[in-house]
Enzyme design. Structure first.
Site, mmCIF file in Angstrom:
data_model
loop_
_atom_site.group_PDB
_atom_site.id
_atom_site.type_symbol
_atom_site.label_atom_id
_atom_site.label_comp_id
_atom_site.label_asym_id
_atom_site.label_seq_id
_atom_site.Cartn_x
_atom_site.Cartn_y
_atom_site.Cartn_z
ATOM 1 N N SER C 56 0.842 -1.196 0.000
ATOM 2 C CA SER C 56 0.000 0.000 0.000
ATOM 3 C C SER C 56 0.880 1.250 0.000
ATOM 4 O O SER C 56 2.091 1.177 0.148
ATOM 5 C CB SER C 56 -0.890 0.018 1.248
ATOM 6 O OG SER C 56 -1.869 -0.977 1.162
ATOM 7 N N GLY C 57 0.232 2.400 -0.175
ATOM 8 C CA GLY C 57 0.948 3.666 -0.118
ATOM 9 C C GLY C 57 1.336 4.215 -1.475
ATOM 10 O O GLY C 57 2.123 5.152 -1.559
ATOM 11 N N HIS C 58 0.787 3.655 -2.539
ATOM 12 C CA HIS C 58 1.152 4.109 -3.879
ATOM 13 C C HIS C 58 -0.049 4.552 -4.705
ATOM 14 O O HIS C 58 0.015 4.571 -5.927
ATOM 15 C CB HIS C 58 1.863 2.986 -4.639
ATOM 16 C CG HIS C 58 3.110 2.472 -3.999
ATOM 17 N ND1 HIS C 58 4.213 3.249 -3.810
ATOM 18 C CD2 HIS C 58 3.430 1.242 -3.497
ATOM 19 C CE1 HIS C 58 5.178 2.520 -3.234
ATOM 20 N NE2 HIS C 58 4.719 1.304 -3.031
ATOM 21 N N ASP C 111 7.148 -9.762 -3.396
ATOM 22 C CA ASP C 111 6.041 -9.892 -4.349
ATOM 23 C C ASP C 111 6.273 -11.074 -5.284
ATOM 24 O O ASP C 111 5.344 -11.828 -5.597
ATOM 25 C CB ASP C 111 5.881 -8.602 -5.168
ATOM 26 C CG ASP C 111 5.452 -7.429 -4.312
ATOM 27 O OD1 ASP C 111 4.618 -7.638 -3.410
ATOM 28 O OD2 ASP C 111 5.948 -6.307 -4.527
ATOM 29 N N HIS C 220 10.452 3.603 -2.684
ATOM 30 C CA HIS C 220 10.457 3.394 -1.237
ATOM 31 C C HIS C 220 11.685 4.044 -0.626
ATOM 32 O O HIS C 220 12.021 3.802 0.526
ATOM 33 C CB HIS C 220 10.486 1.907 -0.891
ATOM 34 C CG HIS C 220 9.506 1.101 -1.646
ATOM 35 N ND1 HIS C 220 9.875 0.269 -2.669
ATOM 36 C CD2 HIS C 220 8.162 1.019 -1.545
ATOM 37 C CE1 HIS C 220 8.791 -0.305 -3.163
ATOM 38 N NE2 HIS C 220 7.739 0.140 -2.512
#
Ligand code: ADP
Ligand code: ADP
Ligand code: MG
Ligand code: MG
Ligand code: MG
Ligand code: MG
Lengths: 332, 201, 332, 201
Positions: C56-58, C111, C220
């Protein structure tokens, strides 16, 4: 917060150059000032014209909302500075398709004087103008002095509704009337977490401590209701909803649209966290949410913070809100 | 000695020079409680006016209208807009005339004041440029000798600044800091005083 | 940079709750993990499924690109952390309409392992899976070691093109092939001006001095090519274009799409200033720009900075790029 | 004494307790050069496994598959995924059997090692959990007495940590700081050593 720019005096002109280069099918410059942005595909003859104007640094506001079902033309000033009356007059001249022009803009001294003046300049050219001034920020004056309130993100709703009304073929009086109705049905409040930097100034316009926030601050850093420690998201959303609902109570069965808007740096993740509370509060009031808008609709460059805007709908406003529109930043 | 196109052009030259000189003074005065751009407004505005001075017509109304338009083109700030408004009011009154008398000065300033008041929707007595213009109009009322008009105008503008210095701002950005504004000259009044001094020659 | 949130451990779940509350006609949760977002209106039976997954966060990456003509399902992890293989398997199960599923995701250790594993989990269920791994960041490894490169904003193009191919009824092999072609035709580079804060960590992940920037930094905060004083916009854009064009030279007559992407806090005004140079450089190379994308397409919350992505087109890719798609963040 | 469902459940109980105890230890070890979440991964993962322990079937293959799935459900981190991978490889080998012998331990660990190597695409000798498993498989090869297997496994894991301590990291996040990693235990090797110690009882 750092900025990516060249010579600060070129900020607005270079921004407009890039905007038009990227979206030539939406925007073009009109006149010789370089500061009037108009629809690349003008509205039809006989359509009421819609113009706005204001300072740069708020994209998509103001320029971004030029488009089909939205604005016909926009005069754009330096960052946070009004465009000139001449530029506004150019915008009005472009927008006029023989049916008159509605000036729709925020309640700021320079913008008001210049739009009034622009109206006088074009009066000689037989262009009829009307005016609706947006004053939706509940934090900037009590309800009894509504006419003193600042115009903030609520203008996006007004652009949308007036734009749809004009597109549908209504006459100037009717477009003006419904735009005023939309303006009257809007309430906004903002909360800022960090300042932003006007390029030509080169340092942040105001200061907020690292662990503080300011409730009710204006989009140029004008003072708000309180400065306090940063609160949890749910508490922030709760207080913002309290203030909006106190100003415009909702009853069971009411239909509202709501905008949860980032002032710039605040990411959508945080907007969605806030939206949970917004939705819960509106539903608790018995209202139904129509077409919620969550994103960046009216910003102050890289300022961190959010604003909420409520628009209370009636069937006419709801129909116009849902009508199609298209610009580079928004499509309905 | 009546006022004609040549007198207007000469006045513009003096005024433009004065505003180049006062760039920092006015920015600093505005920066104390406002956004610090008043020097920019006046310098840019007068540069635009001066650029068009050669081409000004003999019709004083049209000449002042051109000056007003130069101001509106150069800036959308409050003061630039008010200046343009005042010039347009005087332009309307002088339309079709190629000269006017010093005795008419007071009335013309009063016209500008009223138009600017209508434009900005501010009251007299609010510590703004309006109070400077009001003082100048009153000080020059009934005076017809050109030199006496000039002296009275300068005295009037200066007296107004003195009189309002310790009052709070009520209009524009500084209004938010009303209490802090006591003891500080209103930047718009300061600018108008310098304008009057430069025009008086 | 300050954040608006409640308990940091709830950040992702609350974000998803708000996302789905705001856009129920686009997104819904699937399965019981609460971390699999799928199309509210699933693709037709027989359509090749498209899934992605990542931290998350994108936003809009990854979840936001679930929609018609885009992804069918997305497994979403904590901020900057891979979702689990089980969650990915759930996403794959939803996406399968009997024609198999393409896994399309960025080149990150967790991933990759999890998507491989998810594939094995669903193998037992007779779901055929293929894989395209996005590795578009030219700053993260030399061209000779392309397979080591990180996946960044180029994945948006891959989602779009694979999504259009799947929507058009192509089979799994054909969709996979064109997705790989799009991935191979993408080159990206980023420049960061400020860090961002992972909610559960509570302080910025990395540090950039107040007057410095880092060219080639990852999304990141992974190290980049150089750290230097903040340069003028035109110089930044020029160097980014140099590096992209050195990696994938363009010739007269080439057609390219280009994305000028904000990493979060950087406002559109600055993107448009940069776009002038991007356009000039591409045109100087003799290339024609098709459908430029300027905005926030792949972000790192409130990080300030930009990325550029080039996608070299052939007629097949161009057709698929321009095909309709719709999600809450993007419509073509 | 052969390994059956009861032995597996007992092992899970010891391991879950050990990971609660090592939460900070592993987070800190990972935090030195990585993202400091390894304690979170192991504690959460073993909690999920322990929650399902009561319901485990007698089929050792199915039982270990359930453990693998508990790990995949709890975390998408590299280590959690590798743990699940290793468990799945052992599960496949034991499918349909309700018991196995201590003598098979070495071979099962080697299967896990190989599957994890295939999953993570890293080489042996890279200072990762693979090197711990490799050492355990080698140390227990040919040993069939249950107590001797346990002792050899612990010794093998500890010896691997010693042997790799001064080498640079080559895999995962710490790879970026390869030189700094010399002298520091690889967090994944440390975790596997604690796992082996806990299972040895
Ligand atoms: N509405 C108004 N009526 C009269 N004078 C005004 C008004 N608003 C501003 N002024 C005058 O203009 C001066 C400020 O001008 P300026 O710096 O151009 O304002 P801004 O930068 O806020 O647009 C004030 O000192 C005051 O004298
Ligand atoms: N590809 C790989 N192959 C083998 N072991 C790996 C691999 N990647 C990571 N590891 C092991 O996992 C440990 C780190 O695990 P973890 O903290 O979960 O990683 P992350 O937080 O980066 O996902 C390392 O110390 C190493 O032993
Ligand atoms: Mg000012
Ligand atoms: Mg100003
Ligand atoms: Mg880790
Ligand atoms: Mg991790």
């Amino acid at each position: 917060m750092k900025k990516i720019l060249n010579n600060p005096v070129d900020y607005v002109d270079e921004m407009l150059e890039g905007l038009i280069a990227a979206h030539p099918h939406f925007y073009r410059l009109h006149g010789d000032s370089g500061r009037v942005v108009v629809r690349a595909m003008p509205g039809h003859r006989g359509k009421v014209g819609l113009v706005t104007g204001g300072g740069s640094g708020h994209l998509p506001v103001f320029t971004g909302y030029v488009g089909a079902g939205l604005l016909d033309a926009c005069a754009i000033g330096d960052v946070f500075a009004s465009p000139s009356a001449e530029q506004m007059a150019d915008a009005i001249r472009f927008a006029d398709q023989g049916a008159g022009v509605l000036r729709l803009y925020g309640n700021y001294g320079g913008d008001i004087m210049n739009f009034d003046m622009a109206g006088e300049l074009v009066e000689f050219e037989d262009i009829t103008c009307t005016t609706v001034v947006l004053a939706d920020d509940v934090a900037s004056a009590p309800l009894a002095e509504r006419e003193k309130r600042r115009g903030v993100a609520g203008m996006v709703y007004a652009f949308k509704i007036a734009g749809a009304a004009a597109e549908s073929g209504r006459d100037l009086a009717a477009v003006t009337k419904v735009a005023q109705k939309a303006a009257d049905a809007c309430r906004s409040i903002g909360a800022a977490l960090s300042p932003c930097t006007v390029p030509q100034v080169g340092k942040p316009t105001f200061h907020i401590a690292e662990d503080e926030m300011e409730m009710g601050m204006g989009i140029h850093g004008e003072p708000g209701v309180w400065v306090d420690k940063l609160r949890p998201a749910d508490a922030i959303a709760g207080e913002m909803m309290d203030r909006l609902l106190a100003d415009m109570p909702l009853a069971k069965g009411d239909r509202v649209s709501v905008m949860v808007n980032s002032l710039g740096a605040t990411p959508p993740e945080e907007l969605y966290i806030l939206y949970r509370i917004v939705k819960a509060r509106l539903e608790a009031a018995g209202a139904t949410i129509v077409m919620p808008l969550v994103g960046r609709y009216a910003t102050s460059m890289e300022m961190a913070g959010v604003s909420f805007t409520l628009l209370k709908l009636d069937p006419e406003l709801e129909g116009l809100l849902k009508a199609p529109c298209e610009c580079a930043f928004w499509r309905v | 000695m009546s006022i004609d196109r040549a007198a207007v052009v000469a006045g513009i030259t003096r005024l433009a020079a004065a505003m180049e000189r006062d760039f920092d003074l006015l920015n600093t005065a505005d920066g104390a409680l406002g956004d610090g751009d008043l020097g920019v407004t006046m310098t840019r505005g007068m540069r635009m006016v001066a650029e068009g001075a050669e081409a000004l017509p003999d019709d004083l109304g049209k000449a002042l209208l051109a000056c007003a338009q130069a101001f509106t083109k150069s800036s959308g700030s409050s003061y630039g807009t008010l200046m343009a408004t005042g010039l347009m009011a005087m332009a309307k009154a002088l339309k079709g005339r190629e000269s006017c008398e010093a005795a008419e000065f007071s009335g013309l300033v009063a016209l500008a004041r009223d138009a600017m008041q209508a434009r900005g929707k501010a009251e007299l007595g609010g510590k703004t440029v309006l109070d400077s213009l009001n003082a100048v109009a009153l000080a020059t009322a009934g005076v017809s000798d050109p030199a006496a008009v000039a002296t009275a105008a300068v005295q009037g503008a200066r007296a107004a600044m003195e009189a309002f210095r310790d009052k709070p701002a009520t209009v524009g950005r500084a209004r938010i800091f009303a209490e802090k504004s006591r003891g500080l000259d209103d930047p718009g009044m300061l600018a108008m005083t310098e304008v009057v001094v430069a025009l008086a020659g």
